[in-house]
Scaffold this motif. Sequence first.
Motif, short mmCIF file in Angstrom:
data_model
loop_
_atom_site.label_atom_id
_atom_site.label_comp_id
_atom_site.label_asym_id
_atom_site.label_seq_id
_atom_site.Cartn_x
_atom_site.Cartn_y
_atom_site.Cartn_z
N ILE A 1 -6.32 25.18 18.37
CA ILE A 1 -5.53 25.51 17.17
C ILE A 1 -4.20 26.14 17.58
N ASN A 2 -4.25 27.13 18.47
CA ASN A 2 -3.02 27.83 18.87
C ASN A 2 -2.06 26.92 19.62
N ALA A 3 -2.59 25.97 20.39
CA ALA A 3 -1.73 25.05 21.15
C ALA A 3 -1.28 23.86 20.30
N ARG A 4 -1.80 23.79 19.08
CA ARG A 4 -1.46 22.70 18.15
C ARG A 4 -1.73 21.31 18.76
N TYR B 1 -6.78 27.72 8.80
CA TYR B 1 -5.73 27.92 9.80
C TYR B 1 -4.55 27.02 9.45
N ASN B 2 -3.41 27.31 10.06
CA ASN B 2 -2.20 26.53 9.74
C ASN B 2 -2.11 25.24 10.56
N HIS B 3 -3.12 24.95 11.37
CA HIS B 3 -3.14 23.69 12.12
C HIS B 3 -4.54 23.11 12.08
N LYS B 4 -4.64 21.84 11.75
CA LYS B 4 -5.93 21.15 11.70
C LYS B 4 -5.82 19.85 12.50
N PRO B 5 -6.40 19.82 13.70
CA PRO B 5 -6.33 18.60 14.49
C PRO B 5 -7.26 17.53 13.94
N GLU B 6 -6.95 16.31 14.28
CA GLU B 6 -7.86 15.20 13.99
C GLU B 6 -9.02 15.35 14.97
N VAL B 7 -10.26 15.20 14.49
CA VAL B 7 -11.43 15.33 15.35
C VAL B 7 -12.20 14.01 15.33
N ILE B 8 -12.41 13.47 16.52
CA ILE B 8 -13.22 12.25 16.68
C ILE B 8 -14.42 12.67 17.52
N SER B 9 -15.60 12.61 16.93
CA SER B 9 -16.79 13.10 17.61
C SER B 9 -17.82 12.00 17.81
N GLY B 10 -18.74 12.26 18.73
CA GLY B 10 -19.84 11.34 18.97
C GLY B 10 -19.47 10.12 19.79
N VAL B 11 -18.37 10.17 20.53
CA VAL B 11 -17.95 9.04 21.37
C VAL B 11 -18.91 8.96 22.56
N LEU B 12 -19.62 7.87 22.68
CA LEU B 12 -20.64 7.70 23.73
C LEU B 12 -21.57 8.92 23.77
N GLU B 13 -22.04 9.31 22.60
CA GLU B 13 -22.79 10.56 22.45
C GLU B 13 -24.01 10.67 23.35
#
Length: 69
Positions: free
Chosen positions: A7-10, A37-49
């Motif tokens: 979040i802090n590193a955006r 928070y003032n930053h919300k990254p795109e999250v892609i989860s479960g890749v080759l889980e």
Amino acid sequence: MCTGAIINARIPRVIFGAYDKKAGSCGSVVNLFNLPYNHKPEVISGVLEEECAQVLKDFFKRLRDKSKS
């Protein structure tokens, strides 16, 4: 700590495979990215889980085995 740093590193996008069911902050135990928070990254989860989970299990098993010897 990692989620706060992201979040802090955006960092714009987070991609991960295996969830951390004991201490995860990206949707396992809690999702810190859902907080206002003032930053919300795109999250892609479960890749080759399954494969990622196995790599982690093997790694920590080796660590436990080493500490026994």
